[in-house]
Motif scaffolding. Structure first.
Motif, PDB file in Angstrom:
ATOM      1  N   SER A  34      20.648  -8.488 -34.486  1.00  0.00           N
ATOM      2  CA  SER A  34      21.526  -9.542 -33.970  1.00  0.00           C
ATOM      3  C   SER A  34      21.310 -10.842 -34.736  1.00  0.00           C
ATOM      4  CB  SER A  34      21.258  -9.821 -32.492  1.00  0.00           C
ATOM      5  OG  SER A  34      21.178  -8.651 -31.767  1.00  0.00           O
ATOM      6  N   SER A  43       8.868 -12.365 -36.615  1.00  0.00           N
ATOM      7  CA  SER A  43       7.741 -12.283 -35.680  1.00  0.00           C
ATOM      8  C   SER A  43       6.497 -12.938 -36.289  1.00  0.00           C
ATOM      9  CB  SER A  43       7.457 -10.832 -35.320  1.00  0.00           C
ATOM     10  OG  SER A  43       7.177 -10.106 -36.476  1.00  0.00           O
ATOM     11  N   THR A  66      15.555 -12.678 -29.941  1.00  0.00           N
ATOM     12  CA  THR A  66      14.188 -12.168 -29.808  1.00  0.00           C
ATOM     13  C   THR A  66      14.080 -11.268 -28.568  1.00  0.00           C
ATOM     14  OG1 THR A  66      13.826 -14.347 -28.805  1.00  0.00           O
ATOM     15  CG2 THR A  66      12.907 -14.012 -30.986  1.00  0.00           C
ATOM     16  N   ASN A  80      29.070  -4.553 -30.868  1.00  0.00           N
ATOM     17  CA  ASN A  80      27.914  -5.004 -30.070  1.00  0.00           C
ATOM     18  C   ASN A  80      27.144  -6.122 -30.754  1.00  0.00           C
ATOM     19  OD1 ASN A  80      27.297  -2.550 -31.727  1.00  0.00           O
ATOM     20  ND2 ASN A  80      25.199  -3.145 -31.257  1.00  0.00           N
TER      21      ASN A  80
HETATM   22  N1  NAP Z   1      21.275  -5.129 -30.768  1.00  0.00           N
HETATM   23  C1  NAP Z   1      22.281  -5.512 -29.975  1.00  0.00           C
HETATM   24  O1  NAP Z   1      23.398  -4.944 -30.009  1.00  0.00           O
HETATM   25  C2  NAP Z   1      22.097  -6.647 -29.015  1.00  0.00           C
HETATM   26  C3  NAP Z   1      23.232  -7.171 -28.368  1.00  0.00           C
HETATM   27  C4  NAP Z   1      23.078  -8.224 -27.449  1.00  0.00           C
HETATM   28  C5  NAP Z   1      21.820  -8.722 -27.212  1.00  0.00           C
HETATM   29  N2  NAP Z   1      20.717  -8.182 -27.844  1.00  0.00           N
HETATM   30  C6  NAP Z   1      19.425  -8.776 -27.545  1.00  0.00           C
HETATM   31  O2  NAP Z   1      19.075  -9.602 -28.656  1.00  0.00           O
HETATM   32  C7  NAP Z   1      17.650  -9.604 -28.840  1.00  0.00           C
HETATM   33  C8  NAP Z   1      17.372  -9.121 -30.243  1.00  0.00           C
HETATM   34  O3  NAP Z   1      17.872  -7.799 -30.358  1.00  0.00           O
HETATM   35  P1  NAP Z   1      17.996  -7.028 -31.731  1.00  0.00           P
HETATM   36  O4  NAP Z   1      18.710  -5.784 -31.414  1.00  0.00           O
HETATM   37  O5  NAP Z   1      18.507  -7.922 -32.795  1.00  0.00           O
HETATM   38  O6  NAP Z   1      16.446  -6.702 -31.968  1.00  0.00           O
HETATM   39  P2  NAP Z   1      15.639  -6.392 -33.297  1.00  0.00           P
HETATM   40  O7  NAP Z   1      16.564  -5.854 -34.343  1.00  0.00           O
HETATM   41  O8  NAP Z   1      14.482  -5.569 -32.882  1.00  0.00           O
HETATM   42  O9  NAP Z   1      15.116  -7.823 -33.760  1.00  0.00           O
HETATM   43  C9  NAP Z   1      14.191  -8.571 -32.996  1.00  0.00           C
HETATM   44  C10 NAP Z   1      13.761  -9.770 -33.793  1.00  0.00           C
HETATM   45  O10 NAP Z   1      12.819 -10.504 -33.019  1.00  0.00           O
HETATM   46  C11 NAP Z   1      11.711 -10.851 -33.852  1.00  0.00           C
HETATM   47  N3  NAP Z   1      10.523 -11.013 -33.019  1.00  0.00           N
HETATM   48  C12 NAP Z   1       9.845 -10.042 -32.335  1.00  0.00           C
HETATM   49  N4  NAP Z   1       8.791 -10.586 -31.672  1.00  0.00           N
HETATM   50  C13 NAP Z   1       8.796 -11.921 -31.963  1.00  0.00           C
HETATM   51  C14 NAP Z   1       7.977 -13.031 -31.588  1.00  0.00           C
HETATM   52  N5  NAP Z   1       6.905 -12.862 -30.794  1.00  0.00           N
HETATM   53  N6  NAP Z   1       8.280 -14.257 -32.065  1.00  0.00           N
HETATM   54  C15 NAP Z   1       9.350 -14.435 -32.888  1.00  0.00           C
HETATM   55  N7  NAP Z   1      10.159 -13.431 -33.287  1.00  0.00           N
HETATM   56  C16 NAP Z   1       9.896 -12.197 -32.814  1.00  0.00           C
HETATM   57  C17 NAP Z   1      11.605  -9.689 -34.829  1.00  0.00           C
HETATM   58  O11 NAP Z   1      10.873 -10.110 -35.959  1.00  0.00           O
HETATM   59  P3  NAP Z   1      10.550  -9.142 -37.225  1.00  0.00           P
HETATM   60  O12 NAP Z   1      11.848  -9.061 -37.973  1.00  0.00           O
HETATM   61  O13 NAP Z   1       9.491  -9.867 -37.953  1.00  0.00           O
HETATM   62  O14 NAP Z   1      10.124  -7.841 -36.618  1.00  0.00           O
HETATM   63  C18 NAP Z   1      13.079  -9.409 -35.111  1.00  0.00           C
HETATM   64  O15 NAP Z   1      13.553 -10.287 -36.140  1.00  0.00           O
HETATM   65  C19 NAP Z   1      17.087  -8.659 -27.768  1.00  0.00           C
HETATM   66  O16 NAP Z   1      16.650  -9.421 -26.680  1.00  0.00           O
HETATM   67  C20 NAP Z   1      18.289  -7.798 -27.390  1.00  0.00           C
HETATM   68  O17 NAP Z   1      18.209  -7.321 -26.065  1.00  0.00           O
HETATM   69  C21 NAP Z   1      20.842  -7.187 -28.755  1.00  0.00           C
END
Ligand code: NAP
Length: 339
Positions: free
Chosen positions: A13, A35, A78, A313
């Motif tokens: 995202s 992260s 995050t 999404n």
């Molecule tokens: N995917 C979807 O379709 C979608 C849609 C709506 C909402 N969301 C929500 O959006 C959020 C992110 O989702 P995503 O799917 O993009 O997840 P993702 O691909 O797993 O990415 C998560 C990001 O958060 C970073 N992160 C993890 N722990 C951290 C910390 N302690 N401090 C700072 N950064 C940290 C990670 O860093 P690294 O890159 O270094 O690992 C990564 O860049 C989630 O809460 C999810 O529920 C997702």
């Protein structure tokens, strides 16, 4: 230019947020963070397709380094627990927050332990957080300090179901099945999300237990115990959500009456496209776009209908809706920076 930092910038995202903001005429990307233990990445490696544009490196997150980027706003893409801890500290430093996670979507803090697995660390902020389903926010986004961007499944379902609420039969269930591409689960290396487990497969999961269920019930005004059933499915494509919503009406309705209702709800809303009666949306219409497409089929007798809603999404379900909300918070045109 409004300075905006993105946390989670290399996630699925967050990377889409960065892609949009890199071309946004009114925003300067002030800092990009991954992260705390992560490796970081050059801007050109994060988005090789944005050749010719420059931006900050993605660096491991620390609060001090984020504050040093002096943002007016931060977009948090995050994990839920990370956003729940971080947002209050950023707000205290005078930084507005658009949170893409679920950390501030539910108004009732008591729901967090059972649906999200943690006690909410800042329950006092839940009332203030604006639930950012942009088209239904009225004037609550302008100047908001904290926006809870809606979940991807709820965005698709609520955009179709909200206009129907006054028509629904009180004693009949609302049944929702949604199918999501695998990017909905974020970057993961678990076996269940590997190519061999997913390709050629299609499965339901978390029936009645998905954390987006209480979010949808809250935003539809349905009390706990209502006959609302949500069954998500995992679709072996990278992106896109198609939701099918089965409803019953108190009185028979016509296609003309439904069309009028949707025209009124979404007049002047460029990111929601309402199809003519009987023409149901498909994923390929919306993937890669910031738009939701909504359509319906009225069933014989006019007392029941099936609504179908499609979104990307990662865009309307996450990044582009976050940019819509960011624009509105700062009084920019809602469409600025969005294709
Ligand atoms: N995917 C979807 O379709 C979608 C849609 C709506 C909402 N969301 C929500 O959006 C959020 C992110 O989702 P995503 O799917 O993009 O997840 P993702 O691909 O797993 O990415 C998560 C990001 O958060 C970073 N992160 C993890 N722990 C951290 C910390 N302690 N401090 C700072 N950064 C940290 C990670 O860093 P690294 O890159 O270094 O690992 C990564 O860049 C989630 O809460 C999810 O529920 C997702």
């Amino acid at each position: 230019m409004i300075r905006v930092s993105v946390v989670g910038a290399a996630g699925y995202s967050g990377a889409e947020v960065v892609r949009l903001l890199a071309r946004h005429p009114g925003i300067a990307l002030s800092g990009l963070f991954g992260s705390p233990g992560g490796k970081g990445a050059a801007f050109a490696d994060l988005h090789p397709d944005l050749a010719g544009l420059s931006g900050p490196e993605v660096v491991p997150f620390s609060e001090e380094s984020l504050l040093e980027t002096q943002p007016e706003a931060a977009i948090l893409a995050t994990p839920n627990e990370v956003s729940a801890e971080l947002a209050p500290r950023l707000l205290a430093a005078g930084i507005r927050v658009i949170d893409v996670s679920g950390a501030f979507r539910l108004k009732d803090a008591a729901l967090y332990p059972s649906w999200y697995g943690f006690e909410h660390p800042a329950p006092g902020l839940l009332a203030e957080a604006v639930y950012g389903l942009t088209e239904w926010c009225g004037d609550r986004l302008e100047g908001a300090r904290l926006v809870a961007n809606p979940g991807c499944y709820p965005t698709s379902v609520l955009l179709a179901a909200r206009p129907l609420l006054p028509l629904l039969a009180a004693d009949q269930p609302v049944l929702v099945t949604s199918a999501s591409g695998v990017s909905g689960a974020g970057k993961r290396s678990e076996l269940a999300f590997s190519f061999c487990e997913l390709a050629g497969n299609f499965k339901a999961y978390s029936a009645g237990t998905h954390r987006h269920e209480p979010e949808m019930m809250q935003e539809l005004g349905l009390p706990a115990g209502s006959a609302f059933t949500f069954v998500p499915h995992l679709l072996p494509v990278v992106r896109g959500i198609l939701s099918t919503i089965h409803v019953s009406f108190e009185e028979p309705v016509t296609d003309v009456a439904l069309a009028e209702r949707f025209v009124v709800a979404y007049a002047g809303r460029p990111f929601v496209r309402v199809h003519p009666a009987g023409r149901l949306p498909e994923l390929k219409e919306v993937v890669g776009t910031p738009r939701a497409h909504v359509g319906w089929q009225l069933l014989p007798g006019g007392r029941r209908a099936v609504f179908v809603s499609a979104i990307d999404n990662l865009l309307k379900g996450a990044a582009s809706q976050a940019v819509q909300n960011l624009n509105r918070v700062f009084g920019l045109p809602e469409t600025e920076g969005l294709p």
